[in-house]
Design an enzyme around this catalytic site. Sequence first.
Site, mmCIF file in Angstrom:
data_model
loop_
_atom_site.group_PDB
_atom_site.id
_atom_site.type_symbol
_atom_site.label_atom_id
_atom_site.label_comp_id
_atom_site.label_asym_id
_atom_site.label_seq_id
_atom_site.Cartn_x
_atom_site.Cartn_y
_atom_site.Cartn_z
ATOM 1 N N ASN A 65 1.060 -1.213 -0.030
ATOM 2 C CA ASN A 65 -0.055 -0.074 -0.068
ATOM 3 C C ASN A 65 0.878 1.393 0.082
ATOM 4 O OD1 ASN A 65 -2.283 -1.437 0.104
ATOM 5 N ND2 ASN A 65 -2.805 -1.132 2.324
ATOM 6 N N LYS A 66 2.094 1.195 0.404
ATOM 7 C CA LYS A 66 3.004 2.418 0.479
ATOM 8 C C LYS A 66 3.381 2.826 -0.888
ATOM 9 C CE LYS A 66 2.266 2.344 4.776
ATOM 10 N NZ LYS A 66 2.658 0.953 5.596
#
Length: 389
Positions: free
Chosen positions: A192-193
Amino acid sequence: MTATVSNASPLLPFLPLTRPTIDDETIAGVAEVLRSGWITSGPQVKAFEAKLSEYFGGRPVRAFNSGTCTMEIALRIAGIGPGAEVITTPLSWVATSNVILEVGATPVFVDIDPVTRNLDLRLVEAAITPATRAIIPVDLAGLPVDRDRLNAIAKKHNLRVVEDAAQSFGSTWKGRRIGSFGDFVSFSFHPNKNITTIEGGCLVLNDEREAGLAEQYRLQGVIRSGFDGMEVEVRGGKFNLTDVAARVGIGQLVHLDKFTAKRRELARAYFELLDTPAVRALGLGLPVPDFTQSNWHMFQVVLPAWLTIKRADVMAKLKDGGIGTGVHYPAIHLFALYRQLGWTEGDCPHAEHTGRNILALPLFPAMTRADITRVVGALVFILQAHSKP
Ligand SMILES: *Cc1c(COP(=O)(O)O)cnc(C)c1O
């Protein structure tokens, strides 16, 4: 009234909250690593660390298998354990405070500034006691905490800083890259980063002594010398990154600036559509419109208090309309584990209110302006349909 999302269409594919962008060159590179005969920590990790160090202006960097163990290890290197207090924000992924418990120290939550949604540095000094040893600030959604003020407080009170920069890879403070200055700086490469290694993280350290300790904590405390020498001085864990993962990271770094620019462009599009008198009248809380320093890891709104529909139902309706959303995050101090330590409702009112009403909207580099228009249309339709008369 019953409301269906205005532009729900079976023709539109589901728009997730986020999605990594991995190019074919990286996929081919991973295949090469898999065929090479060396797939766990090795030359790719070394190469990845060298590139990261270069990115952070030559500071020592070590890669790990998460952006959680990085913070735990920073605390261990700083000698922070039982009896120590560590000041942090209640509005973060629970990893931020779990690592404080992991080393046997005591988390001290200081409320957020409701505008930035980051630790309110104006409140930090009042929370410092003789037992305070460190501060763990978080750049929520990529918006950097005021580094001048943070480091001034740390210096004045002789505190270590472990920057939880899990969300701010690519962000800057006054033109300097987050991670290129400061004390310990921890990043995550979770999918998700802004850049990913599938799972992984890195820690920026101050000197080679700290980097050497980080290597020991990373792999069972082992120190090797010569062909057959082995010594163990500290109780390390199993936190090493694989070469396969590091190869993904190398392929991601190439695109970082492009990813960040695209995220900023998409965030601007959200503002163009949401920062209007009509939408303002709905009472929706918007993030700080920072298009120079933030890497726009997320675009989060705070739902208005007068809404006659629960946040979960807003999320459900958006999902029915083919749009993914997320909650980042409920206030940590109200989780059962932290309530057991004495934390309770009212301790951090801004974090509690924001944690109950915040909603992350889709934002990732492969999105288009049309996707943003679709999300805003659906959200505004729901808000209008569920406002008090
Ligand atoms: C993702 C994240 C972490 C943890 O990173 P992992 O790599 O999942 O361990 C810690 N803090 C914040 C603020 C995060 O967003």
